[in-house]
Design a protein around this motif. Structure first.
Motif, PDB file in Angstrom:
ATOM      1  N   SER A 154       0.825  -1.203   0.000  1.00 59.96           N
ATOM      2  CA  SER A 154       0.000   0.000   0.000  1.00 59.96           C
ATOM      3  C   SER A 154       0.859   1.252   0.000  1.00 59.96           C
ATOM      4  O   SER A 154       0.539   2.234  -0.675  1.00 59.96           O
ATOM      5  CB  SER A 154      -0.923  -0.012   1.227  1.00 59.96           C
ATOM      6  N   VAL A 155       1.964   1.230   0.749  1.00 59.58           N
ATOM      7  CA  VAL A 155       2.873   2.384   0.768  1.00 59.58           C
ATOM      8  C   VAL A 155       3.475   2.617  -0.609  1.00 59.58           C
ATOM      9  O   VAL A 155       3.567   3.761  -1.079  1.00 59.58           O
ATOM     10  CB  VAL A 155       3.989   2.183   1.816  1.00 59.58           C
ATOM     11  N   LEU A 156       3.890   1.545  -1.289  1.00 60.80           N
ATOM     12  CA  LEU A 156       4.432   1.695  -2.640  1.00 60.80           C
ATOM     13  C   LEU A 156       3.397   2.327  -3.567  1.00 60.80           C
ATOM     14  O   LEU A 156       3.717   3.236  -4.351  1.00 60.80           O
ATOM     15  CB  LEU A 156       4.858   0.338  -3.186  1.00 60.80           C
ATOM     16  N   LEU A 157       2.158   1.873  -3.476  1.00 63.76           N
ATOM     17  CA  LEU A 157       1.109   2.452  -4.313  1.00 63.76           C
ATOM     18  C   LEU A 157       0.865   3.914  -3.955  1.00 63.76           C
ATOM     19  O   LEU A 157       0.614   4.739  -4.833  1.00 63.76           O
ATOM     20  CB  LEU A 157      -0.181   1.642  -4.163  1.00 63.76           C
ATOM     21  N   TRP A 216      -6.237  11.390  -3.219  1.00 65.07           N
ATOM     22  CA  TRP A 216      -5.479  11.827  -2.044  1.00 65.07           C
ATOM     23  C   TRP A 216      -5.637  10.866  -0.866  1.00 65.07           C
ATOM     24  O   TRP A 216      -4.730  10.764  -0.034  1.00 65.07           O
ATOM     25  CB  TRP A 216      -5.903  13.238  -1.643  1.00 65.07           C
ATOM     26  N   ALA A 217      -6.754  10.155  -0.796  1.00 61.53           N
ATOM     27  CA  ALA A 217      -6.944   9.187   0.292  1.00 61.53           C
ATOM     28  C   ALA A 217      -5.917   8.065   0.223  1.00 61.53           C
ATOM     29  O   ALA A 217      -5.632   7.416   1.235  1.00 61.53           O
ATOM     30  CB  ALA A 217      -8.356   8.603   0.241  1.00 61.53           C
ATOM     31  N   ALA A 218      -5.365   7.831  -0.964  1.00 63.94           N
ATOM     32  CA  ALA A 218      -4.360   6.776  -1.131  1.00 63.94           C
ATOM     33  C   ALA A 218      -3.031   7.141  -0.485  1.00 63.94           C
ATOM     34  O   ALA A 218      -2.195   6.265  -0.258  1.00 63.94           O
ATOM     35  CB  ALA A 218      -4.148   6.492  -2.620  1.00 63.94           C
ATOM     36  N   LEU A 219      -2.822   8.413  -0.169  1.00 63.79           N
ATOM     37  CA  LEU A 219      -1.519   8.852   0.344  1.00 63.79           C
ATOM     38  C   LEU A 219      -1.303   8.452   1.802  1.00 63.79           C
ATOM     39  O   LEU A 219      -0.266   7.904   2.156  1.00 63.79           O
ATOM     40  CB  LEU A 219      -1.374  10.372   0.202  1.00 63.79           C
ATOM     41  N   ILE A 220      -2.263   8.745   2.666  1.00 61.88           N
ATOM     42  CA  ILE A 220      -2.115   8.512   4.101  1.00 61.88           C
ATOM     43  C   ILE A 220      -3.180   7.561   4.640  1.00 61.88           C
ATOM     44  O   ILE A 220      -2.870   6.586   5.337  1.00 61.88           O
ATOM     45  CB  ILE A 220      -2.178   9.843   4.883  1.00 61.88           C
ATOM     46  N   ALA A 240      -6.813  -2.193  -4.658  1.00 62.65           N
ATOM     47  CA  ALA A 240      -7.199  -2.058  -6.067  1.00 62.65           C
ATOM     48  C   ALA A 240      -7.504  -0.602  -6.404  1.00 62.65           C
ATOM     49  O   ALA A 240      -7.157  -0.117  -7.494  1.00 62.65           O
ATOM     50  CB  ALA A 240      -8.413  -2.935  -6.365  1.00 62.65           C
ATOM     51  N   LEU A 241      -8.134   0.125  -5.468  1.00 60.39           N
ATOM     52  CA  LEU A 241      -8.422   1.539  -5.702  1.00 60.39           C
ATOM     53  C   LEU A 241      -7.129   2.340  -5.786  1.00 60.39           C
ATOM     54  O   LEU A 241      -6.972   3.199  -6.667  1.00 60.39           O
ATOM     55  CB  LEU A 241      -9.314   2.077  -4.579  1.00 60.39           C
ATOM     56  N   GLN A 242      -6.187   2.048  -4.888  1.00 62.29           N
ATOM     57  CA  GLN A 242      -4.881   2.717  -4.955  1.00 62.29           C
ATOM     58  C   GLN A 242      -4.191   2.421  -6.286  1.00 62.29           C
ATOM     59  O   GLN A 242      -3.646   3.333  -6.928  1.00 62.29           O
ATOM     60  CB  GLN A 242      -3.981   2.250  -3.818  1.00 62.29           C
ATOM     61  N   ALA A 243      -4.189   1.154  -6.671  1.00 64.68           N
ATOM     62  CA  ALA A 243      -3.529   0.765  -7.921  1.00 64.68           C
ATOM     63  C   ALA A 243      -4.210   1.422  -9.121  1.00 64.68           C
ATOM     64  O   ALA A 243      -3.538   1.862 -10.066  1.00 64.68           O
ATOM     65  CB  ALA A 243      -3.547  -0.757  -8.069  1.00 64.68           C
ATOM     66  N   GLY A 244      -5.542   1.501  -9.071  1.00 60.11           N
ATOM     67  CA  GLY A 244      -6.274   2.134 -10.164  1.00 60.11           C
ATOM     68  C   GLY A 244      -5.904   3.597 -10.323  1.00 60.11           C
ATOM     69  O   GLY A 244      -5.671   4.078 -11.443  1.00 60.11           O
ATOM     70  N   TRP A 245      -5.816   4.317  -9.195  1.00 61.44           N
ATOM     71  CA  TRP A 245      -5.415   5.723  -9.266  1.00 61.44           C
ATOM     72  C   TRP A 245      -3.974   5.868  -9.732  1.00 61.44           C
ATOM     73  O   TRP A 245      -3.644   6.795 -10.480  1.00 61.44           O
ATOM     74  CB  TRP A 245      -5.598   6.396  -7.906  1.00 61.44           C
ATOM     75  N   ALA A 246      -3.107   4.969  -9.277  1.00 60.63           N
ATOM     76  CA  ALA A 246      -1.706   5.033  -9.712  1.00 60.63           C
ATOM     77  C   ALA A 246      -1.605   4.877 -11.225  1.00 60.63           C
ATOM     78  O   ALA A 246      -0.919   5.659 -11.902  1.00 60.63           O
ATOM     79  CB  ALA A 246      -0.886   3.952  -9.002  1.00 60.63           C
ATOM     80  N   VAL A 247      -2.290   3.880 -11.777  1.00 59.77           N
ATOM     81  CA  VAL A 247      -2.263   3.650 -13.223  1.00 59.77           C
ATOM     82  C   VAL A 247      -2.865   4.831 -13.973  1.00 59.77           C
ATOM     83  O   VAL A 247      -2.304   5.319 -14.975  1.00 59.77           O
ATOM     84  CB  VAL A 247      -3.014   2.352 -13.562  1.00 59.77           C
TER      85      VAL A 247
END
Length: 269
Positions: A154-157, A216-220, A240-247
């Motif tokens: 999760s931190v990497l994402l 922004w929720a993916a950050l912290i 999956a939501l974090q990965a989706g935003w990253a992509v």
């Protein structure tokens, strides 16, 4: 392919070494994060003693949230910065035109360097406050050993999402000439919507649900909740939501880069 991977690994190592040279600044920063951890944890203790289980957290989870967020704050560049400062300088000098003609990918170059920076910050300004929080600050470690790889993933994402946001803001300088205004707005948005100041679960209904779906929720918030083992069956969906935003953000950054390169060629710069 192997040579390209070696190049980006070398860039990441360079980013790591660059920040490791600022030892006094790193020590001061780790001390500052630790002090703020105690200050914020004291405030959270008072708040949660008055309203137990506020936002679905018990008192110890709330305190742990503070220490984990302090550990992530600089690594994920929640305040902005990192490669953005260097990139803005290159816009001012015109060297950005040369960067676009390097024999490597423009986005990949800056991403690799930023991951090297983030790795150093996690090992120093991240590890120190979290360790202090666990030893004397009433924070707790995850109960399950399986939580650690999920948390690190999760931190990497979160690092990729953070880079994607900052890269898009930086690339906007091709059109705006100076992205400082957007950077200032982004910092304010990140403060409120990343979970940096308060967990998003404390927001009113509607605003909370919307905030949890934004990048922004993916950050912290997302990595903190996984560390606290609050997700349960929702962890795969959160990742999956974090990965989706990253992509999505990296793809948008690459598209903006392509448009920017065309603009530079058209302007002859």
């Amino acid at each position: 392919m192997a040579s390209s991977a070696g190049l980006y690994l070398a860039i990441a190592r360079g980013g790591f070494r660059r920040y490791s040279t600022y030892r006094a600044a790193t020590a001061a920063g780790a001390f500052t994060n630790t002090v703020f951890g105690f200050v914020l944890a004291s405030g959270f203790l008072a708040l949660w003693h008055a309203k137990p289980h506020l936002g679905g957290y018990d008192t110890r989870q709330a305190v742990t949230y503070i220490w984990v967020s302090q550990a992530l704050l600089v690594a994920v560049a929640a305040w902005g910065g990192g490669f953005q400062d260097d990139l803005q300088d290159r816009f001012r000098t015109g060297d950005i035109a040369l960067d676009l003609h390097r024999p490597c990918d423009f986005l990949g170059w800056w991403l690799a360097g930023d991951l090297g920076r983030a790795a150093f910050q996690l090992l120093t300004r991240g590890a120190v406050p979290l360790t202090v929080g666990v030893l004397v600050g009433h924070a707790r470690l995850p109960h399950s050993p399986l939580t650690w790889p999920l948390f690190l993933g999760s931190v990497l994402l979160s690092l990729l999402v953070s880079f994607g946001i900052r890269f898009l803001i930086s690339v906007s300088s091709f059109w705006l000439m100076d992205a400082e205004g957007l950077r200032a707005v982004s910092v304010v948005v990140s403060m409120f919507l990343s979970g940096m100041l308060l967990p998003l679960t404390l927001f009113p209904d509607g605003l909370r649900q919307a905030a949890q779906l934004l990048p922004w929720a993916a950050l912290i918030q997302a990595p903190c909740d996984i560390f606290l083992e609050r997700g349960g069956d929702r962890v795969p969906a959160e990742l999956a939501l974090q990965a989706g935003w990253a992509v999505l953000l990296l793809a948008a950054g690459r598209a903006a880069q392509a448009l920017a390169a065309r603009k530079v060629v058209v302007q002859g710069g």
